[in-house]
Design an enzyme around this catalytic site. Sequence first.
Site, PDB file in Angstrom:
ATOM      1  N   HIS A 127       0.831  -1.201   0.109  1.00  0.00           N
ATOM      2  CA  HIS A 127       0.035   0.167  -0.181  1.00  0.00           C
ATOM      3  C   HIS A 127       0.975   1.303   0.065  1.00  0.00           C
ATOM      4  CE1 HIS A 127      -3.897   1.778   0.699  1.00  0.00           C
ATOM      5  NE2 HIS A 127      -3.466   2.670   1.467  1.00  0.00           N
ATOM      6  N   HIS A 182     -10.844   2.397  -1.382  1.00  0.00           N
ATOM      7  CA  HIS A 182     -10.850   2.019  -0.192  1.00  0.00           C
ATOM      8  C   HIS A 182     -11.593   0.707  -0.200  1.00  0.00           C
ATOM      9  CE1 HIS A 182     -10.661   3.948   4.047  1.00  0.00           C
ATOM     10  NE2 HIS A 182      -9.592   3.626   3.456  1.00  0.00           N
ATOM     11  N   ASN A 210      -3.635   5.924  -7.689  1.00  0.00           N
ATOM     12  CA  ASN A 210      -3.527   4.841  -6.500  1.00  0.00           C
ATOM     13  C   ASN A 210      -3.469   3.595  -7.040  1.00  0.00           C
ATOM     14  OD1 ASN A 210      -5.529   3.657  -3.893  1.00  0.00           O
ATOM     15  ND2 ASN A 210      -3.800   4.643  -3.656  1.00  0.00           N
TER      16      ASN A 210
HETATM   17  N1  LIG Z   1      -2.029   4.558 -10.836  1.00  0.00           N
HETATM   18  C1  LIG Z   1      -1.104   5.652 -10.517  1.00  0.00           C
HETATM   19  N2  LIG Z   1      -0.805   6.585 -11.514  1.00  0.00           N
HETATM   20  C2  LIG Z   1      -0.073   7.633 -11.196  1.00  0.00           C
HETATM   21  N3  LIG Z   1       0.259   7.826  -9.945  1.00  0.00           N
HETATM   22  C3  LIG Z   1       0.043   7.174  -9.019  1.00  0.00           C
HETATM   23  C4  LIG Z   1      -0.756   6.018  -9.213  1.00  0.00           C
HETATM   24  N4  LIG Z   1      -0.678   5.346  -8.073  1.00  0.00           N
HETATM   25  C5  LIG Z   1      -0.012   6.210  -7.143  1.00  0.00           C
HETATM   26  N5  LIG Z   1       0.466   7.169  -7.775  1.00  0.00           N
HETATM   27  C6  LIG Z   1       1.151   8.407  -7.088  1.00  0.00           C
HETATM   28  O1  LIG Z   1       1.825   7.971  -6.166  1.00  0.00           O
HETATM   29  C7  LIG Z   1       1.868   8.538  -4.736  1.00  0.00           C
HETATM   30  C8  LIG Z   1       1.648   7.928  -3.594  1.00  0.00           C
HETATM   31  O2  LIG Z   1       0.465   7.416  -3.843  1.00  0.00           O
HETATM   32  P1  LIG Z   1      -0.459   7.276  -2.451  1.00  0.00           P
HETATM   33  O3  LIG Z   1       0.375   6.485  -1.446  1.00  0.00           O
HETATM   34  O4  LIG Z   1      -1.736   6.939  -2.616  1.00  0.00           O
HETATM   35  O5  LIG Z   1      -0.478   8.827  -1.751  1.00  0.00           O
HETATM   36  P2  LIG Z   1      -1.228   9.237  -0.558  1.00  0.00           P
HETATM   37  O6  LIG Z   1      -0.780   8.568   0.702  1.00  0.00           O
HETATM   38  O7  LIG Z   1      -1.111  10.672  -0.346  1.00  0.00           O
HETATM   39  O8  LIG Z   1      -2.698   8.958  -0.708  1.00  0.00           O
HETATM   40  C9  LIG Z   1       0.929   9.648  -4.971  1.00  0.00           C
HETATM   41  O9  LIG Z   1       1.743  10.979  -5.769  1.00  0.00           O
HETATM   42  C10 LIG Z   1      -0.067   9.296  -6.321  1.00  0.00           C
HETATM   43  O10 LIG Z   1      -0.446  10.171  -6.966  1.00  0.00           O
END
Ligand SMILES: Nc1ncnc2c1ncn2[C@@H]1O[C@H](COP(=O)(O)OP(=O)(O)O)[C@@H](O)[C@H]1O
Lengths: 717, 224, 94, 94
Positions: A42, A88, A525
């Site tokens: 995650h 989620h 995400n």
């Molecule tokens: N499928 C994806 N495409 C592009 N960027 C992604 C993708 N999944 C995650 N990211 C990027 O990776 C970073 C970490 O995501 P995440 O852990 O979900 O952040 P947060 O903890 O702020 O919710 C974020 O900047 C997110 O936009």
Amino acid sequence: MSRSEAVALGLTEGEYDGIVDRIGREPNQVELAMFSLMWSEHCAYKHSKKLLRTLPVEGPRLVLGPGENAGAVDVGDGWAVAFKVESHNHPSAVEPFQGAATGVGGILRDVFAIGARPIAVLDSLRFGEPTSERSRYLLDHAVAGIGHYGNSVGVANVGGEVYFEAPYEQNCLVNAMCVGLVERERLIRSAAAGVGNKLVLFGASTGRDGIGGASVLASAELGDADADKRPTVQIGDPFEEKKLLECSLELLDRGLLVALQDLGAAGLTSSSSEMASKGEVGLRIDVRQVPLREADMEPFEIMVSESQERMLCVCEPGRVDAVLEVCARWEVGGTVIGEITDTRRMEIFDGDERVGDIPVEALVDDCPLYDLEPAAPAAPLYDAPARTLEATAARDVLLGLLASPNVASRRPLFEQYDSVVGSRTVRRPEQADAAVLAMPNGGAIGISIDGNGRRVACDPYRGAVEAVLECAANLACAGAEPLGLTNCLNFGNPEKPHIAWQLTEAVRGLGDACRALDLPVVGGNVSLYNEGGEGPIYPTPVVGMVGELPDPLHAGRTGFAREGDAIAIAGPFAPALPGSELAKLRGEPLPDGLPETDVAAVRAAQAAIRDAVRGGRLSSAHDVAEGGLLTAVAESCLAGGLGAELELDVADEERVFGEGPGGFVVSAPEAALRELAERIPVTIIGTVRGESIRGPGLHASLDELRAAHGALAALFD
Amino acid sequence: MPHGGDRSVKFGVLQFPGSCDERDALLACAKVADAELLWHGDRDLKGADAIVVPGGFSYGDYLRAGAIARFSPVMESVIEFAHDGGLVLGICNGFQVLCEAGLLPGALLPNVERRFVCRQVDLEVVDAETAFTNRCAPGELLSIPAKHQTGRFYAPDLDPDLVVLRYATGHCFNGSQDEIAGVRNAAGNVFGLMPHPEHAVDPLTGSVDGLSIFSSMAHAGVAV
Amino acid sequence: MDVVSTRVRVLIRPKEGILDPQGKAVERVLPALGFQGVANVHVGRLVELDVNDVSQVGPMCEKLLANTLIEEYSILTPEAEETSPDVGPDAPRG
Amino acid sequence: MDVVSTRVRVLIRPKEGILDPQGKAVERVLPALGFQGVANVHVGRLVELDVNDVSQVGPMCEKLLANTLIEEYSILTPEAEETSPDVGPDAPRG
Ligand SMILES: Nc1ncnc2c1ncn2[C@@H]1O[C@H](COP(=O)(O)OP(=O)(O)O)[C@@H](O)[C@H]1O
Ligand SMILES: [Mg+2]
């Protein structure tokens, strides 16, 4: 702490050894808890990061790309629009109301964490077939949870999507997207900076919510042992979130902050260490300062608690009092819990006792990244859907399609959401294919979220391309030109070669489609391990898009608007039945592959439609999607309350019920359609008239269509 | 000004920690007069000639909608202001607050269908003589969004003269007594309704019918 | 200080005669789940609190906890039988 | 038929450790209204129902009335003392 405990927390033995290696000793309980979360799928994206790096992230209007809490694009006159989608899924499968509610809460925080005021929420849902009691329960409670949270915070829910397919039965998907508005110069980053600056935690007090929750949940397949994971559900309090939101924006307005970050998965651990990592500094945190809801919490519990509605900020020492004053005014209790150091270490204290000491880099950046081992499946991964439609007469097929759960009106869902708060909603659900919101500079934005997992299951590459095209088509119908894209990759267990193949192909499709449309991916995400006992979900890349239109007065509409207008099918539409909604209702197995799409031709068609809408030349525009051409015509009839007289060979099922990108049902005076035909293929198929759909071999009154289309109401008794 | 409002009138729009619609209400008021936000923790009404208690979830709506908000410092002043004859409009949650405060008759119960519903509804102007509807025609239909979960109006022994707005036939989704959408107090200076006129003041967002409520108040405010 | 506090429960329910859609919904769903022989279901609110002075609970209900136009309440204390203002436990006041 | 039905009350409250913003909100406002000496306020739900078979109420709670992930419940019958599954009245089950 031992290796076996690490494994129980979800780490591999090799990862544990890596941790020992990096810190030069065995981690203690606090450190292991922190590592187990930061090195979870995650937080570390260990099975997807390499793939994500292939996505295009540059664009002329890009303001903030992946890596920050939300991405942002420029919409002119100093304004930027921030947006991100997040999943989620696992929490919602366990407790759908709270899971969905806190999903909305989390994505709102990501958006106001960069200083933007959230102005819209969209939700993307997947459940098993509604014939299942469990699916109805999940649907009912997830929708109620989304509504409860967004309505209470006062952010308009302006769109979304829901699909019902058997592979989601054990593992529903709840994705939420938030869109925020911010003056470009007010954007704030999350990088901690300034040695000696203070770390202030504000918002709700910290309890045992979600300990071992989201991160562990999101990294392990849900099995029969679900019950054991239950006590860790997070509970949301939208009222607290509303205060937190206003407080955060006021802190920024007053220029009091150096950095701001929300607390999401892995709580204080990930928020603080990511701030430190981005700022290339160290942090010293005293868990004893953290206001607790339960007195007897251990330091490790405090560090990993996922209690909702909390934020972390960095401010200069001289501004602490002012920060705490604003927190007090909003009744969100701010507390200094630590400060920035130059050690590049996370030092955790319990009062005077140092209970954890880890190099930031080891925690945040050193998690091993894995290569996927993709292999296309030799045999079909999914059973054929159950046959539910016997009819063959066009009228009965049409009514069957309109009543099918994937096509029926979403009104019973979206009426549970406040779509008008903010007084900027120019197009609400069912008024246009994309939601349209007025912007402070006199322009407007269009927003859409899409992703048909069944099509991706048929063909991960082309299905993902279609998801991007569909989203862009929705925007085109509203008159909006896409500026950027966010996505949520919902897949099964990537350690399995066939899932790895789906993921790899889908990301390749996303990337290619984005490059073909010149669209940057601004963030997203990833949600993996979405499998139940019965196998993986359909591979489901959900695509969210934001576009701009210069004049909200000319936002497009789905519904026919004027008697006597000609109706046409426009665009390079080459429909096919395999993989369509009708094929599903007839219980046909998923085809192995979808027809190739001429993306450039689709892009050109979208541009032509968009221009015609913006120029006020079309009375209505609606893209052909699930259910095909005739379904799209029926939807335009229902949205406008006007009938259609058609000249169509309804015996040609492929033509009237087949699916594929690139088709638009438009209505306008004939002259306007002739003009459109100079740019793209246009075939006139009838006239807007009367109170029924009629044509050779076809007759259904608007009332009959409406009754069929209202099928979902029965799920919400 | 399209609705003939008067700049010399000043609206005060209350802001609770959980209000959602206060900015929209402020903008709606500003279309017809001066307007300013009033913080829930302050007793000072800052010289407002008319008060709007907006929609949202005031104090989270714990216990009952509006139950806790009515005890806020600003509401003490609003109650006094109302007793002195000042114009007070309560929208949705604000309506609930005014009922809880005893400024309006009745109470609001959960919708018959239990769920939250957001829907554009038509309201019939039953009484066009009030300080809140003087810019409407009797029997006129106003198209205004309604959005709530607790909006079933209930007031045993209500004086029928106090009914100002009713849902048009087929538009009352919440089960309100006699399909009542908005009522006033006996003195005529306090009015509450569940639908949201502040979201219907711009043709872009679908309707301008809500504006007449605010312009009526501005008009009456000058007259007072 | 030597104040002894008492755990008190306040039961608040819709007044009789007022439609209780929540109660109705529960009543409708129960048979479908295999529970027969259930009637008169009402859904209300429970407030539990520790108080130093039990005599204050009645006024609290009147002022804040209940809206007596639409709700009736009764107060449960550990020692005393159920009390509700004016009337006996089975016909709680409104 | 001669089935005698019993009026039962089910008290449902947030489990210990689960966020209870309602309780907190009430606790915060009471002093402002002049009520001192109040603590540990929790707000929950009350379900009252007539049942033919009291033994069914527990299963009803498990299946429908309470969300046992986050709520605990106890059952009050007129004859018996309060019952709650497994444990005594003062430590209701979770
Ligand atoms: N499928 C994806 N495409 C592009 N960027 C992604 C993708 N999944 C995650 N990211 C990027 O990776 C970073 C970490 O995501 P995440 O852990 O979900 O952040 P947060 O903890 O702020 O919710 C974020 O900047 C997110 O936009
Ligand atoms: Mg974040």
